[in-house]
Design a protein around this motif. Structure first.
Motif, PDB file in Angstrom:
ATOM      1  N   ARG A   1       0.819  -1.204   0.000  1.00  0.00           N
ATOM      2  CA  ARG A   1       0.000   0.000   0.000  1.00  0.00           C
ATOM      3  C   ARG A   1       0.859   1.262   0.000  1.00  0.00           C
ATOM      4  NH1 ARG A   1      -2.568   0.735   4.307  1.00  0.00           N
ATOM      5  NH2 ARG A   1      -2.119  -1.058   5.625  1.00  0.00           N
TER       6      ARG A   1
ATOM      7  N   GLN B   1       2.377   1.732  -3.464  1.00  0.00           N
ATOM      8  CA  GLN B   1       1.367   2.219  -4.391  1.00  0.00           C
ATOM      9  C   GLN B   1       1.042   3.690  -4.141  1.00  0.00           C
ATOM     10  OE1 GLN B   1      -1.863  -0.492  -3.826  1.00  0.00           O
ATOM     11  NE2 GLN B   1      -0.721  -2.259  -4.588  1.00  0.00           N
ATOM     12  N   GLU B   2       1.014   4.087  -2.878  1.00  0.00           N
ATOM     13  CA  GLU B   2       0.705   5.482  -2.562  1.00  0.00           C
ATOM     14  C   GLU B   2       1.815   6.408  -3.039  1.00  0.00           C
ATOM     15  OE1 GLU B   2      -0.591   6.052   1.409  1.00  0.00           O
ATOM     16  OE2 GLU B   2      -0.714   8.227   1.229  1.00  0.00           O
TER      17      GLU B   2
END
Length: 409
Positions: free
Chosen positions: A361, A364-365
């Motif tokens: 995550r 991806q951020e």
């Protein structure tokens, strides 16, 4: 090239390098998540041999096929097979793939009955985790002992009916798997009486396939194979309010017999039953009555107040998960692990929603943040500072996650 254009070019190059680095980190983390290192399974297939076996009475099952299975949301099926050697041993070497919810287990078929390992969760499964115990079969019926019986009665619903759930922990204490005999009228492997007024009889969540469950007036029957060990059998039915007070019998008795009544004024009248602390299940309160070492054929009466007030339907699935099984957990596990009386059952595999790892995550951020900033033709200085600060925070968090440290976002 003007100094301004050179500055812009360098800024874009740096930005593109940052995006590429972030995407490489995300791809690396994702690759690690879906292509973990190779796993192995080394186990044995054994069966009771009496005096011919080892000190536990168990001996090898030679030359049988053992199959490795994978079950997940994206696909399910066998992935490899091998025959056991002279010592009953088998070995698999495999590479997990696909979604993180995948479950792997091994199985074999003996005497027409399938036997399974528990889900293989370790990197190198061996010993008890990979052992499969098989049994000879018999169609000569014999009594099954009842280790636990749980009876739950709901409040009256809008149709003046009450839902009743019965859950049994049935134990095959022999060294053979009981099967229904072939023929026009085979005898069931297990049967139990129910009230004559019972309607809408059906199998619930348990270890018995609904196809092997037969409901008749006043009786339910099971035609599924029952291997040595403990098997859970659950079913439900509806009774009209006029059936209460309800007279029942304990039939085969039970080591533990539990009755739960949603009516606050409900009572159980029977030898050995005692009111204990009430329980709350799915936000609903139940009076609880408990008895131990109940003899066969003991009469009991469930008395409920007459009521015309509509109630809510019973949450069957939630109750079956929650009710009564903590009492039997230690007993069930110890019997299932006993080498001479171990009967493995096909696991009920419930795919879970995938949980994205924190490192994925974060990567991806970072990539999304970089892409958003790159689309701005002339970001202001405040926007640039905010972007740089947020990116630095995410990079620090990603480094902590990859190092196995707790991450605060």
């Amino acid at each position: 090239m003007s100094p301004r254009l050179e500055t812009v070019r360098r800024s874009w190059c740096a930005l593109l390098l940052g995006v590429a680095a972030s995407l490489m980190v995300a791809a690396s983390v994702a690759a690690q998540a879906v292509t973990p290192s190779t796993r192995t399974v080394e186990g044995r297939v054994r069966r009771p041999m009496g005096e011919r076996g080892d000190s536990t009475g168990m001996g090898p099952t030679r030359g049988v096929w053992v199959t490795l299975h994978r079950v997940a949301r994206d696909s399910a099926g066998p992935i490899d097979s091998v025959r056991t050697d002279e010592a009953g041993r088998y070995r698999f070497r495999y590479q997990p793939w696909g979604t993180s919810d995948a479950v792997y287990f091994a199985s074999t078929t003996f005497g027409g009955i399938a036997y399974f390992t528990a889900p293989l969760r370790t990197q190198n499964a061996s010993g008890d985790d990979a052992e499969i115990t098989v049994f000879d079969t018999t169609s000569r019926t014999f009594p099954m002992s009842i280790k636990g019986r749980h009876l739950i009665v709901s409040k009256s619903d809008s149709t003046e009916m009450r839902t009743v759930i019965e859950v049994f922990e049935v134990s095959n204490d022999s060294l053979s798997t009981l099967v229904a005999a072939d023929g026009d009228a085979p005898a069931p492997t297990w049967s139990m009486g129910v009230p004559a007024a019972a309607r809408d009889l059906r199998a619930n969540e348990g270890e018995i396939s609904p196809e092997a469950f037969v409901a008749q007036p006043g009786r339910v029957s099971v035609f599924a194979p029952i291997a040595p060990g403990v098997k859970q059998i659950a079913f439900s039915y509806k009774l009209p309010n006029s059936s209460f007070p309800l007279a029942l019998r304990s039939y085969g008795g039970a080591v533990v017999f539990e009755v739960l009544l949603e009516e606050p004024q409900g009572t159980v009248k029977a030898e050995g039953f005692t009111a204990v602390d009430p329980v709350t299940l799915e936000g609903r309160n139940f009076r609880r009555f408990l008895a131990q070492d109940v003899r066969p054929d003991v009469p009991l009466v469930i008395d409920l107040p007459s009521s015309a007030t509509p109630g809510r339907n019973l949450y069957i699935a939630g109750l079956l998960v929650a009710v009564g099984f903590l009492m039997m957990l230690a007993l069930t596990r110890s019997m299932q692990r006993a080498a001479s009386k171990r009967g493995t059952v096909a696991p009920t595999l419930r795919p879970r929603e995938p949980v994205i790892p924190i490192a994925d995550r974060l990567a991806q951020e970072i990539a999304a943040l970089d892409a958003t900033f790159a689309r701005q033709e002339s970001p202001s200085e405040s926007v640039r500072i905010a972007y740089q600060q947020r990116r630095a925070e995410l990079k620090d968090a990603l480094a902590q996650a990859l190092a196995g440290l707790p991450v605060e976002q």
